[in-house]
Design an enzyme around this catalytic site. Sequence first.
Site, PDB file in Angstrom:
ATOM      1  CG  ASP A 131      -2.342   4.852  -3.410  1.00 40.38           C
ATOM      2  OD1 ASP A 131      -1.479   3.988  -3.642  1.00 40.38           O
ATOM      3  OD2 ASP A 131      -3.315   4.656  -2.678  1.00 40.38           O
TER       4      ASP A 131
ATOM      5  CG  HIS B  30      -2.124  -0.896   1.037  1.00 42.51           C
ATOM      6  ND1 HIS B  30      -3.087  -0.696   0.072  1.00 42.51           N
ATOM      7  CD2 HIS B  30      -2.496  -2.017   1.713  1.00 42.51           C
ATOM      8  CE1 HIS B  30      -4.008  -1.637   0.154  1.00 42.51           C
ATOM      9  NE2 HIS B  30      -3.671  -2.459   1.142  1.00 42.51           N
TER      10      HIS B  30
END
Length: 371
Positions: A166, A136
């Site tokens: 991200d 992540h």
Amino acid sequence: MLPLDDLTVLDFSTLLPGPLASLFLAEAGAHVIRIERPGGEDLRRFPPRFGETSAPYAVLNRGKASVEIDLKAGDALARLTSLIAGADILIEQFRPGVMERLGFGFEALTRINPRLIYCSISGYGQSGPRAGEAGHDINYQAIGGLLGQSLKRGEPPPLPPPLVADIAGGTMPALLNILLALRQRERSGKGCHLDIAMSDAMPTFAWYGLAQGQTSGRYPEGGEGLLTGASPRYGLYATADGWFLAVGALEPKFWQIFCDTIGLEPELRDDRTDPQATRTAIAAILAGQSAAHWRDQLEPRDCCCTVVRTLDEALADPHQTARGLFDAQAEEPGGRRLVSTPLPLAPVFRDKMAALRKVAASGEDTEDVLG
């Protein structure tokens, strides 16, 4: 006319990096078709709810069509072949090898459409020892050395609020490379496979530390960089009411105005002598007054000092609203509306006629698109 209004995008991605990239493309005019599994992608189930759908899903996916299809079904490729043949861009975000196993890998699809720009976004890229590893945002920041720039050994670590990997490692490089690929396709007539690894961009943000370490022989640890804690001219200071002032008075002219305004003793203004003493004195002064006081005193002086805004304050900020950042709205199937994800598109490329766009229900466009 919008710059991408003649392009079709197939978005196989989920969650944040890919959908945010296709939102940029949609806002610049592209026709985006979301390819979702039966029942819709995972983000549709994320809280909080927004009418009939998820608010996180709605702010990322307004103005896109939705097609439901089981990619594991034997006829999936056949059903999507005509769509693939007419597409310009494909975005996918599975782990490396998944699209190939489903029959939708780059080599298979480029035989259907040689002009297809095929963009794969993953944590660690399509190759390398970690290619198949899960992760992540926080993991990509950790392995790229970015978190290490601000963590001090032995001190409680703060969690960074922005999803840097991200968005800045996935969405933005995907957009940049897609636009470069479109330019290349104008010349060659052929598409290509873009391998976007979110972790690849993390050392980019450590550019200053990389330059410093290679020339001095010692890489800065947490809190030792100019912008990560070493300088009292750049940092966060608590105010009397428990809030924070962001100080970025790096240049001499800004530093002088800042010191004059808060009344810092002359002997502490040369912060090279004892940076910690200067920082301690500044912290004591700023802690003596409220955030509102320092907003009134420092912000009008134009010295790179800003009271930290909460998100609701940012929504109402006159500058942000004047820039039109929060004009775009998403409308869910039941008719409720909310502000869509603000995008830093130049005003000339924003579709002012489409400030309100619908969020499609999962599979709402399947029959129209595939029929």
